[in-house]
Each structure stands twice: as C-alpha cells, then as structure tokens.
Design a protein around this motif. Structure first.
Motif, PDB file in Angstrom:
ATOM      1  N   TYR A 152       0.896  -1.356  -0.095  1.00 53.97           N
ATOM      2  CA  TYR A 152       0.024   0.021   0.074  1.00 53.97           C
ATOM      3  C   TYR A 152       0.656   1.252   0.065  1.00 53.97           C
ATOM      4  O   TYR A 152       1.843   1.493   0.749  1.00 53.97           O
ATOM      5  CB  TYR A 152      -0.940   0.163   1.427  1.00 53.97           C
ATOM      6  N   ILE A 153       0.433   2.261  -0.764  1.00 56.14           N
ATOM      7  CA  ILE A 153       1.251   3.389  -0.883  1.00 56.14           C
ATOM      8  C   ILE A 153       0.334   4.694  -0.860  1.00 56.14           C
ATOM      9  O   ILE A 153      -0.989   4.673  -1.330  1.00 56.14           O
ATOM     10  CB  ILE A 153       1.761   3.591  -2.472  1.00 56.14           C
ATOM     11  N   ALA A 154       0.411   5.672   0.091  1.00 54.20           N
ATOM     12  CA  ALA A 154      -0.629   6.591   0.372  1.00 54.20           C
ATOM     13  C   ALA A 154      -0.249   7.426  -1.150  1.00 54.20           C
ATOM     14  O   ALA A 154       0.655   7.812  -1.543  1.00 54.20           O
ATOM     15  CB  ALA A 154      -0.157   7.626   1.555  1.00 54.20           C
ATOM     16  N   ASP A 155      -1.627   8.007  -1.428  1.00 50.56           N
ATOM     17  CA  ASP A 155      -1.478   8.739  -2.679  1.00 50.56           C
ATOM     18  C   ASP A 155      -1.800  10.429  -2.373  1.00 50.56           C
ATOM     19  O   ASP A 155      -2.007  10.899  -3.519  1.00 50.56           O
ATOM     20  CB  ASP A 155      -2.770   8.452  -3.631  1.00 50.56           C
ATOM     21  N   GLY A 156      -1.798  10.674  -1.372  1.00 52.37           N
ATOM     22  CA  GLY A 156      -1.936  12.017  -0.994  1.00 52.37           C
ATOM     23  C   GLY A 156      -3.395  12.611  -0.745  1.00 52.37           C
ATOM     24  O   GLY A 156      -3.423  13.807   0.064  1.00 52.37           O
ATOM     25  N   GLU A 157      -4.405  11.860  -0.770  1.00 54.55           N
ATOM     26  CA  GLU A 157      -5.755  12.153  -0.286  1.00 54.55           C
ATOM     27  C   GLU A 157      -5.640  11.535   1.178  1.00 54.55           C
ATOM     28  O   GLU A 157      -4.950  11.098   1.505  1.00 54.55           O
ATOM     29  CB  GLU A 157      -6.932  11.503  -0.830  1.00 54.55           C
ATOM     30  N   ALA A 158      -6.465  12.128   1.979  1.00 54.12           N
ATOM     31  CA  ALA A 158      -6.877  11.773   3.356  1.00 54.12           C
ATOM     32  C   ALA A 158      -7.179  10.469   3.284  1.00 54.12           C
ATOM     33  O   ALA A 158      -8.032   9.911   2.413  1.00 54.12           O
ATOM     34  CB  ALA A 158      -8.000  12.690   4.085  1.00 54.12           C
ATOM     35  N   VAL A 159      -6.210   9.448   4.350  1.00 58.17           N
ATOM     36  CA  VAL A 159      -6.494   7.974   4.358  1.00 58.17           C
ATOM     37  C   VAL A 159      -7.723   7.954   5.115  1.00 58.17           C
ATOM     38  O   VAL A 159      -7.767   8.288   6.501  1.00 58.17           O
ATOM     39  CB  VAL A 159      -5.191   7.409   4.954  1.00 58.17           C
ATOM     40  N   VAL A 160      -8.607   7.223   4.833  1.00 57.18           N
ATOM     41  CA  VAL A 160      -9.901   6.820   5.365  1.00 57.18           C
ATOM     42  C   VAL A 160      -9.801   5.174   5.408  1.00 57.18           C
ATOM     43  O   VAL A 160      -9.604   4.436   4.532  1.00 57.18           O
ATOM     44  CB  VAL A 160     -11.153   7.183   4.694  1.00 57.18           C
ATOM     45  N   ALA A 161     -10.046   4.762   6.735  1.00 56.82           N
ATOM     46  CA  ALA A 161     -10.176   3.333   7.144  1.00 56.82           C
ATOM     47  C   ALA A 161     -11.210   2.611   6.343  1.00 56.82           C
ATOM     48  O   ALA A 161     -12.256   3.021   5.982  1.00 56.82           O
ATOM     49  CB  ALA A 161     -10.120   2.926   8.433  1.00 56.82           C
ATOM     50  N   GLY A 162     -11.012   1.338   5.666  1.00 60.09           N
ATOM     51  CA  GLY A 162     -12.035   0.691   5.217  1.00 60.09           C
ATOM     52  C   GLY A 162     -11.312  -0.715   4.511  1.00 60.09           C
ATOM     53  O   GLY A 162     -10.284  -0.866   4.516  1.00 60.09           O
ATOM     54  N   ASN A 163     -12.158  -1.201   3.637  1.00 57.95           N
ATOM     55  CA  ASN A 163     -11.405  -2.275   2.643  1.00 57.95           C
ATOM     56  C   ASN A 163     -10.636  -1.840   1.760  1.00 57.95           C
ATOM     57  O   ASN A 163     -10.879  -0.916   1.012  1.00 57.95           O
ATOM     58  CB  ASN A 163     -12.857  -2.988   2.125  1.00 57.95           C
ATOM     59  N   ALA A 164      -9.571  -2.166   1.507  1.00 51.36           N
ATOM     60  CA  ALA A 164      -8.398  -2.127   0.536  1.00 51.36           C
ATOM     61  C   ALA A 164      -8.136  -3.148  -0.312  1.00 51.36           C
ATOM     62  O   ALA A 164      -7.041  -3.746  -0.306  1.00 51.36           O
ATOM     63  CB  ALA A 164      -7.234  -1.302   1.376  1.00 51.36           C
ATOM     64  N   ASN A 165      -9.002  -3.484  -1.254  1.00 50.11           N
ATOM     65  CA  ASN A 165      -8.918  -4.319  -2.279  1.00 50.11           C
ATOM     66  C   ASN A 165      -8.751  -3.698  -3.743  1.00 50.11           C
ATOM     67  O   ASN A 165      -9.077  -2.841  -3.798  1.00 50.11           O
ATOM     68  CB  ASN A 165     -10.147  -5.457  -2.078  1.00 50.11           C
ATOM     69  N   ALA A 166      -8.079  -4.650  -4.658  1.00 52.72           N
ATOM     70  CA  ALA A 166      -7.814  -4.389  -5.966  1.00 52.72           C
ATOM     71  C   ALA A 166      -7.489  -5.419  -6.801  1.00 52.72           C
ATOM     72  O   ALA A 166      -7.359  -6.550  -6.102  1.00 52.72           O
ATOM     73  CB  ALA A 166      -6.815  -3.246  -6.074  1.00 52.72           C
ATOM     74  N   SER A 167      -7.761  -5.361  -8.214  1.00 50.93           N
ATOM     75  CA  SER A 167      -7.267  -6.590  -8.893  1.00 50.93           C
ATOM     76  C   SER A 167      -6.421  -6.194 -10.096  1.00 50.93           C
ATOM     77  O   SER A 167      -6.812  -5.192 -10.479  1.00 50.93           O
ATOM     78  CB  SER A 167      -8.496  -7.344  -9.127  1.00 50.93           C
ATOM     79  N   ALA A 168      -5.568  -6.824 -10.567  1.00 50.35           N
ATOM     80  CA  ALA A 168      -4.774  -6.519 -11.685  1.00 50.35           C
ATOM     81  C   ALA A 168      -4.620  -7.955 -12.462  1.00 50.35           C
ATOM     82  O   ALA A 168      -4.795  -8.960 -12.273  1.00 50.35           O
ATOM     83  CB  ALA A 168      -3.547  -6.124 -11.146  1.00 50.35           C
TER      84      ALA A 168
END
Length: 175
Positions: A152-168
């Motif tokens: 995971y990398i912070a993208d500059g927006e406020a970080v809000v907790a929750g599910n952090a899923n993605a697919s590639a």
C-alpha cells in the motif's frame, strides 16, 4: 515435401504466336522446426491472492508513505526449449493521483487515500502497463519462480479506513 512446377505459357495475340518459352520441372525442398518458446502457467498462479493484512491508517502521514512489502509469486512450468527470458506486465485501474499505481476497488466501506504498488524481485516499482525487467529462463526448465511484491502507498488524499482491495491482470512476454 513441396513439389513446385513452373509452367510458362505461349502467348498468342491476334492469331499470331508472339513468344513461347519452354519450361523445366524442378523441386523446392523446405525444411525447418517449429519450437515452443513459452512456459505453462502453473495452476497455483492462475488466480493469485495477496494477503495485505490489516494496516493502520497512521502509517500514511504523507503521499508516498508505504506499508510493508507483501510477497507473491507467479510460477511457470514446462518451459520450451528455446525460451530464454520472460517479462511480466500488470494492468488494472490506475490510481487517479499516481497512475503507475493500482487503484483500490471503490464501493461502500472501501478505504481511500491509498493505492497499491507492484514491485519486482529487487523491489523496483513496475508501473501499470510497463514490462518488468527480463528474468532468465534456462532452455527446457521444468519450473520457474517469478518473485514480486505488493504494498500500500499513500496517494496524497486523506486516508480513510476501510476495505483496501484491488485486482490486476498480468501478461507474460517471452524472449
């Protein structure tokens, strides 16, 4: 074996014979080998789950801050006799702030402010759509283990907790 016959016709124009050439029979022999220069994707690598774990939003104080490296592998088997190397490229939805990173899947209860970076065995970033460095394959190698990492990398927006899923999706390109 291919039998090629060369025939030349006599040309008659307006009832008179213009030219006529005699042909000769000959043969062309074509030979070669069709080889397989790819590997087979191992069944355990058809769908890869990378467990990122629970990460505190406090780890992401500013853009670019990252969480722990999480390893994953793509395993290949039964490589062809002429395979000498392979590169891997990853594609998916790009993060709006860092297009080289994979965006989280949006939805109710999803985290925001982070994206996912994908890295090669040396922990060098692989931008979405770019090929990794080539990894050598020995001729006829029975199995190949391609090591990668996600984080995971912070993208500059406020970080809000929750599910952090993605697919590639990944694509293998052989040399």
């Amino acid at each position: 074996m291919i039998n090629l016959r060369l025939c030349i016709a006599c040309v008659i124009v307006g009832g008179s014979l213009l030219s006529c050439a005699h042909g000769h029979d000959g043969r062309v022999y074509v030979s070669g080998t069709i080889t397989d220069n790819t590997c087979t994707l191992s069944p355990d690598s058809e769908n890869i789950d990378v467990e990122m774990g629970a990460v505190s939003n406090r780890q992401f104080a500013r853009a670019g801050d990252g969480a722990n490296w999480q390893p994953f592998a793509i395993n290949l088997q039964n490589c062809g006799a002429t395979a000498s190397g392979v590169t891997v490229s990853f594609s998916g939805t790009a993060d709006s702030h860092y297009p080289d990173l994979l965006a989280l899947t949006p939805g109710d209860g999803s985290a925001t402010g982070v994206a996912i970076g994908i890295y090669d065995k040396d922990k060098t970033a692989i931008a979405l759509g770019d090929e990794s460095a080539s990894q050598a394959i020995s001729s006829g190698q029975s199995s190949v283990h391609l090591q990668f990492y996600a984080r995971y990398i912070a993208d500059g927006e406020a970080v809000v907790a929750g599910n952090a899923n993605a697919s590639a999706t990944f694509v293998l390109a052989y040399e």
